[in-house]
Design a protein around this motif. Structure first.
Motif, short mmCIF file in Angstrom:
data_model
loop_
_atom_site.label_atom_id
_atom_site.label_comp_id
_atom_site.label_asym_id
_atom_site.label_seq_id
_atom_site.Cartn_x
_atom_site.Cartn_y
_atom_site.Cartn_z
N SER A 268 0.81 -1.22 0.00
CA SER A 268 0.00 0.00 0.00
C SER A 268 0.84 1.27 0.00
CB SER A 268 -0.92 0.01 1.22
OG SER A 268 -0.15 0.00 2.41
N SER A 269 2.14 1.17 -0.26
CA SER A 269 2.99 2.35 -0.13
C SER A 269 2.70 3.41 -1.19
CB SER A 269 4.47 1.96 -0.19
OG SER A 269 4.87 1.65 -1.50
N TRP A 270 1.98 3.05 -2.24
CA TRP A 270 1.66 4.04 -3.27
C TRP A 270 0.83 5.19 -2.71
CZ3 TRP A 270 -3.41 5.13 -4.05
CH2 TRP A 270 -4.35 4.18 -3.65
N VAL A 271 0.15 4.98 -1.57
CA VAL A 271 -0.70 6.04 -1.03
C VAL A 271 0.12 7.23 -0.56
CG1 VAL A 271 -2.48 4.42 -0.32
CG2 VAL A 271 -0.72 5.08 1.30
N GLN A 272 1.44 7.08 -0.44
CA GLN A 272 2.29 8.20 -0.07
C GLN A 272 2.59 9.11 -1.25
OE1 GLN A 272 5.78 6.49 2.08
NE2 GLN A 272 4.59 4.63 1.84
N ASN A 273 2.26 8.68 -2.43
CA ASN A 273 2.58 9.44 -3.63
C ASN A 273 1.32 10.09 -4.18
OD1 ASN A 273 2.89 9.73 -6.70
ND2 ASN A 273 5.01 9.39 -6.05
N ALA A 278 -3.85 10.31 -7.46
CA ALA A 278 -4.70 10.97 -8.46
C ALA A 278 -4.99 10.02 -9.62
CB ALA A 278 -4.01 12.23 -8.96
N LEU A 279 -4.00 9.28 -10.05
CA LEU A 279 -4.18 8.32 -11.14
C LEU A 279 -5.18 7.24 -10.73
CD1 LEU A 279 -0.47 8.05 -12.28
CD2 LEU A 279 -2.38 8.47 -13.84
N CYS A 280 -5.03 6.75 -9.50
CA CYS A 280 -5.92 5.69 -9.04
C CYS A 280 -7.37 6.18 -8.98
CB CYS A 280 -5.46 5.19 -7.68
SG CYS A 280 -6.07 3.55 -7.25
N ASN A 288 -2.07 0.28 -12.40
CA ASN A 288 -1.07 -0.60 -11.83
C ASN A 288 0.16 0.23 -11.47
OD1 ASN A 288 -2.59 -3.13 -12.87
ND2 ASN A 288 -2.22 -1.91 -14.71
N TRP A 289 0.95 -0.26 -10.52
CA TRP A 289 2.10 0.52 -10.07
C TRP A 289 3.22 -0.40 -9.64
CZ3 TRP A 289 4.29 0.70 -5.08
CH2 TRP A 289 3.64 -0.09 -4.13
N LYS A 290 4.41 0.16 -9.56
CA LYS A 290 5.55 -0.52 -8.97
C LYS A 290 6.50 0.55 -8.45
CE LYS A 290 8.88 -2.21 -11.48
NZ LYS A 290 9.69 -2.97 -12.47
N ARG A 291 7.33 0.15 -7.53
CA ARG A 291 8.36 1.04 -6.99
C ARG A 291 9.71 0.48 -7.37
NH1 ARG A 291 11.68 0.62 -3.02
NH2 ARG A 291 12.58 2.44 -1.99
N LEU A 292 10.53 1.29 -8.00
CA LEU A 292 11.85 0.83 -8.41
C LEU A 292 12.74 0.61 -7.20
CD1 LEU A 292 10.63 1.99 -11.05
CD2 LEU A 292 12.94 2.63 -11.70
N LYS A 326 7.35 -8.30 -14.01
CA LYS A 326 6.56 -9.14 -13.12
C LYS A 326 6.34 -8.48 -11.76
CE LYS A 326 7.57 -13.60 -15.22
NZ LYS A 326 8.05 -14.99 -14.99
N GLN A 327 6.97 -7.34 -11.53
CA GLN A 327 6.82 -6.63 -10.25
C GLN A 327 5.61 -5.70 -10.24
OE1 GLN A 327 10.58 -4.66 -9.78
NE2 GLN A 327 11.74 -6.56 -9.80
N TRP A 328 4.94 -5.52 -11.37
CA TRP A 328 3.76 -4.65 -11.41
C TRP A 328 2.63 -5.28 -10.63
CZ3 TRP A 328 3.42 0.22 -13.45
CH2 TRP A 328 4.47 0.63 -14.30
N ILE A 329 1.87 -4.46 -9.88
CA ILE A 329 0.70 -4.94 -9.14
C ILE A 329 -0.43 -3.93 -9.29
CG2 ILE A 329 2.02 -6.26 -7.45
CD1 ILE A 329 1.77 -3.96 -5.51
N PRO A 330 -1.67 -4.38 -9.13
CA PRO A 330 -2.80 -3.46 -9.25
C PRO A 330 -2.80 -2.43 -8.12
CG PRO A 330 -3.52 -5.74 -9.46
CD PRO A 330 -2.11 -5.77 -8.96
N CYS A 331 -3.30 -1.26 -8.42
CA CYS A 331 -3.43 -0.19 -7.43
C CYS A 331 -4.91 -0.09 -7.04
CB CYS A 331 -2.95 1.12 -8.03
SG CYS A 331 -3.15 2.55 -6.96
N GLU A 332 -5.20 -0.23 -5.76
CA GLU A 332 -6.57 -0.20 -5.30
C GLU A 332 -6.75 0.84 -4.21
OE1 GLU A 332 -7.53 -4.09 -4.05
OE2 GLU A 332 -7.31 -5.00 -6.05
N LEU A 333 -7.81 1.62 -4.32
CA LEU A 333 -8.12 2.61 -3.29
C LEU A 333 -8.56 1.91 -2.01
CD1 LEU A 333 -10.09 5.26 -5.37
CD2 LEU A 333 -7.89 5.60 -4.23
N ALA A 334 -8.10 2.44 -0.88
CA ALA A 334 -8.48 1.84 0.41
C ALA A 334 -9.98 2.04 0.66
CB ALA A 334 -7.67 2.50 1.52
#
Length: 334
Positions: A268-273, A278-280, A288-292, A326-334
């Protein structure tokens, strides 16, 4: 005559956090068509430049950093310095490992042209995977800079029709002279090329008839993503420029708060960005998102549309990217 000065390791100064020494910190100018990254080619260090255009060595590190001081230094050569209506400082700096486009008062890197490797080992490499999951058709680069992404994409997908936008004509001129952009504008043997447009990448006119198969967005200003990209409406307008089945891939920068690397790797770390948020919101269930990794740039990247079949995607990209997609995962709103 070019100025040659050895540079040494220095603590990174910038708005992103958790970055070890020995990185080049890059961000864009206020009008926003460059990049925000942490790029670490072998043995290179952050570039410090004086107001008169001289390349200078940064302050010596503390005595406690003896190991860092013992690392080999690399010489950087100032090839060109100029200014424009959009950038008070524009520099082209060369080294044995790579060539850099350095802009604005922060003297940070916007684009890089590697010499010792095909790959940048940063988020630019991610953009190479986009053509494998979009329809056939033109791909837009909103944030062209000196053409780092264009070089990579045409190398691996030489049939691509790339269309790039850059607001500063001086950057385009220097990119043609020093970064091989003129070669990208010539058709490849497979018919691909880069079409360069000077202007606002978010303008309604920044489009093509029939829409884009893919859109790469890499727009930053003042060391952070431009405010428009934190607004849902901006993404809805960009999406209107896609053809059916098209996708948007975005460099979203880093987190907006200091967190540990372990926390930042959580699902869930994408919520810090704020850009990913906004995209979600703009594409619920279709983002979908990933962190390098820390070895790359610790940036977030996002991809619109349903999550591709990761095995098929992995098999269709260059081998160096096979495990990364293969590191991409779906982004879901809480």
């Amino acid at each position: 005559m070019a100025t040659v000065t050895p540079l040494t390791t220095s603590p990174l100064r910038g708005h992103l956090h958790r970055y070890p020494r020995g990185r080049l910190h890059a961000k864009s100018h206020p009008h926003g068509f460059g990049t925000l990254l942490q790029y670490r080619p072998p043995a290179t260090r952050r570039i410090y430049c004086a107001p008169d255009g001289e390349v200078s060595a940064p302050p010596a590190p503390p005595a406690a950093d003896a190991e860092q001081q013992e690392q080999p230094q690399e010489e950087f050569t100032l090839l060109a310095v100029n200014r424009s209506d959009f950038n008070e400082v524009i520099m082209v700096i060369d080294s044995p490992a790579a060539r850099y486009l350095v802009l604005d008062q922060s003297r940070n890197v916007h684009s890089v042209l590697p010499k010792t490797s095909v790959w940048t080992n940063s988020y630019w490499d991610e953009f190479v995977s986009l053509p494998a999951v979009v329809p056939l058709g033109p791909v837009a680069l909103l944030g062209l800079g000196a053409g780092t992404a264009a070089h990579l994409m045409l190398k691996f997908w030489p049939w691509l029709q790339l269309v790039g936008w850059e607001i500063d004509p001086m950057i385009i001129e220097l990119s043609r002279d020093y970064f091989g952009m003129s070669d990208l504008e010539k058709p490849t043997e497979s018919g691909g090329s880069l079409s360069v447009h000077i202007g606002d990448a978010l303008s309604p006119s920044a489009t093509v008839e029939g829409g884009f198969a893919g859109i790469v967005v890499d727009l930053f200003g003042d060391g952070k993503i431009i405010p428009q990209l934190e607004e849902v409406e901006t993404w809805l307008q960009i999406a209107k420029k896609l053809m059916p089945g098209g996708r948007i891939m975005v460099n979203c920068g880093g987190a907006d708060a200091v967190v540990s690397l372990a926390e930042d790797n959580s699902p869930s770390s994408w919520v810090q960005n704020p850009t990913v948020k906004a995209l979600c919101s703009a594409f619920p269930g279709q983002l979908n998102w990933k962190r390098l990794s820390e070895k790359e740039s610790v940036n977030y990247v996002a991809l619109t549309g349903p999550l591709p079949d990761l095995n098929e995607w992995s098999a269709s990209v260059p081998s160096d990217l096979s495990s990364k997609v293969k590191q991409w995962i779906p982004c879901e709103l809480a």
